[in-house]
Scaffold this motif. Sequence first.
Motif, short mmCIF file in Angstrom:
data_model
loop_
_atom_site.label_atom_id
_atom_site.label_comp_id
_atom_site.label_asym_id
_atom_site.label_seq_id
_atom_site.Cartn_x
_atom_site.Cartn_y
_atom_site.Cartn_z
N UNK A 1 2.78 14.57 1.84
CA UNK A 1 2.83 15.03 0.46
C UNK A 1 3.41 16.44 0.45
N UNK A 2 4.35 16.67 -0.44
CA UNK A 2 5.00 17.97 -0.52
C UNK A 2 4.00 19.01 -1.04
N UNK B 1 2.78 10.24 -5.33
CA UNK B 1 3.67 11.22 -4.69
C UNK B 1 3.37 11.37 -3.21
N UNK B 2 2.98 10.28 -2.57
CA UNK B 2 2.70 10.28 -1.13
C UNK B 2 3.66 9.31 -0.45
N UNK C 1 5.25 20.20 4.04
CA UNK C 1 4.37 19.04 3.87
C UNK C 1 2.93 19.33 4.27
N UNK C 2 2.02 18.57 3.64
CA UNK C 2 0.71 18.34 4.23
C UNK C 2 0.77 16.92 4.78
N UNK D 1 0.84 -1.21 0.00
CA UNK D 1 0.00 0.00 0.00
C UNK D 1 0.87 1.25 0.00
N UNK D 2 1.93 1.24 0.82
CA UNK D 2 2.82 2.41 0.82
C UNK D 2 3.51 2.57 -0.53
N UNK D 3 3.79 1.45 -1.23
CA UNK D 3 4.38 1.53 -2.57
C UNK D 3 3.39 2.13 -3.56
N UNK D 4 2.10 1.73 -3.45
CA UNK D 4 1.08 2.29 -4.34
C UNK D 4 0.90 3.79 -4.10
N UNK D 5 0.96 4.20 -2.82
CA UNK D 5 0.82 5.63 -2.51
C UNK D 5 1.99 6.44 -3.06
#
Length: 609
Positions: free
Chosen positions: A281-282, A198-199, A259-260, A190-194
């Motif tokens: 996310x930047x 760009x998250x 960041x947000x 999931x972190x790879x998909x995000x």
Amino acid sequence: MGLLKTLFLKYKIFIFISLFILVFLIIALLYFEYIKEKKQELESNIYKSHALSMKKNLFSMIEQKKSATVAIALSIAAHNDLPSVIQKKDFSNIGYKKLIEKLKNDTFYKNIWIHIIDPNGVSLYRSWTGKCGDCILSFREDIVNVLKTQKTTSLISVGKFNLSLKAIVPIFKDGKLIGIVEVISHLNSISEELKKLDVDSLIIVDKENTKKIKVPFTNIYIDDYYIANFDAPLELREYVQKRGTDTYLKEGYKVENPYIIVSYTLRDAQDKGIASYLMFKNISEISTTGLEYSIFKLFSLFIFLFMFIVIIIVILLYNANKKQKEYYKNIIDSSTDIMIIKNRKSILFVNKAFFDYFGRYDNMDSFIAQHGCISELFDKDSKYLQKEMNGENWLTYLLKNRGKYFKAKVIFFNKVYYFSIATSLISQKREHYSITFSDITQEENYKQELENLTVTDPLTKIGNRRHYQNKIEEEISKAYRYKSPLSLMIFDIDKFKSVNDIHGHDIGDKVLIEYTSLVESQLRNTDSICRIGGEEFVIITPNIKIEDAYALAQKLRVMIEEHKKIIPITVSFGVSEYISGESVEDIFKRVDKALYTAKNGGRNKVVKA
């Protein structure tokens, strides 16, 4: 007085223009202050919208992975050899390592574990270690609950190794619980998909649950918190640690240059928070294009207008308005989503993306001439948005339920698209609305593929009991709504136990496959055949009255008796027609009673109820 009057008449145009400029200057200054306030409000709304979008994406990804993990566990549990393997406790040839390797190579499951447990809570097999034979009930409350309820469970929990997503499926043989299959996956995919959005991610397990982790899978910590994803960026770990990890764990979002930061609470089966999923996310990647430019343009326009008389101002405003419309039109046309501007009667405008999907038409007028409205292409599948909803036009219904999530299935020249739909009000006075169609075809197809794994009988490749339950509820709803006939047949193979006893289960399986295929070949595309027991089947026949259903059952009965492939068999049928207002259970009881009568009446018969 005369002199003042003379001066006024001489310079009245100048005075008028001066007063006009002064009024507009005051308005411009007030308007500029208003724009600054709106800028802050707009930026806040943009960040809030992005935070909600990030949460929705994460929730959707977690739910998709839960469904996929359950599907894998159900597939393993349904394997014919598993009951005998559990009883013999011999897993040497089970082949799970090959399955895990295939999942690793062909799917996003890179770290999947398989766990087999007997009815007493004793671990029989662990794919990630050779250890087995220990009872896990003392520290696995989720396993205790499944043994007690005997129901499939999906949850997120913290164990000895890591924070993980688990699918726990009971295994039955002859109606008796003989064990449990547990499939364990992790959240790295999931972190790879995000990352593709760009998250970046930090999955932070709370302090209480961090203590439970004895052999850390990632071996990454921030102070007393365990980090559950391998790809947690070092700079973000240092960023959070420097500012105090505790301040980021409460669900919500923060805007901290650059960041947000969005925090999403991961909860266990008891709805208790066990970890926080932090998404970064930047801010520079969040588009606010046109905001500063619009402010500057409006202010400059006012300065320019002060130099000209009213007619020049009107001309300039007209030109500016025209450019602004073209600007927003270009923005709308640049969207990959279909955007439609509409009143309650007709389509007023569509963007370029509309013709990417409906490219057989050169312009909006030719599309309207052929179809009138896009709702004419909506499929009549009750799961999706219809042209009329609860007796109301689809647009009226969407506007009344603006906070809800709607999906539409659109069929255009035999090609199927799925869209999520959002509406917004453009002009209340003119009743102009914008409707956005976002393409979710890939997600819907993937979801349907996962659903098919759970509703297909693995032996005969027809629908299973779950598919029957879903289909009969859908057809009864249609029959009740449209006052159309609906018939149900139930049949089973006469003396099938003796087939297995005399010829063996392999022949019994071949009989089931052969005669299921024979029956299915005689049905319409709109009919459904499902296997609901060992040798028991149901056939759902929409838009058929009982007399025609009875004739069809007789035809199938004779055909089966004369087929004589593998071994000769006969079948008994019960047939019934849906009575408006009755429940799924009521019609099943009636048709099952008819089958029972056919069996007691000598078998190889069709009985109506």
